[in-house]
Design a protein around this motif. Structure first.
Motif: not given
Length: 103
Positions: A67-68, A52
């Motif tokens: 979170n990416e 992330g």
């Protein structure tokens, strides 16, 4: 009486630190820098783990977290200044960091 003398004890093999896990750093780049609208994130090699991003300001305050890893960040509405883009792993450990300037 005299001075206290401290003598190191040598021998017995190498001393190793315990409880510190080495985290492999990722090779990535961000551009354009300085940026006015969209900041691209490029990796030299595609990472094989879930990662992330986190953006922090110079005072260490977290301004953004995801979170990416997006292909780019929309910074059009951000204030001008200096920021840090961190790549973080699933345990929120920093595995890469780049500084950028928002115009």
């Amino acid at each position: 009486l005299g001075a206290v003398m401290i003598r190191p004890i040598l021998g017995g093999g190498p001393i190793e630190a315990t409880g510190i896990e080495e985290v492999e750093k990722l090779d990535f780049s961000i551009y354009p820098n300085p940026v006015s609208d969209f900041l691209r994130i490029d990796f030299k090699e595609i990472p094989n783990e879930d990662l992330g991003i986190r953006v922090i300001d110079l005072s260490g305050r977290e301004l953004f977290k995801m979170n990416e890893i997006p292909e780019f960040l929309d910074l059009q509405n951000w204030q001008a200044g200096m920021y840090f883009l961190e790549i973080i792993n699933g345990q929120s450990q920093q595995v890469g960091i780049q500084r950028f300037i928002k115009l």
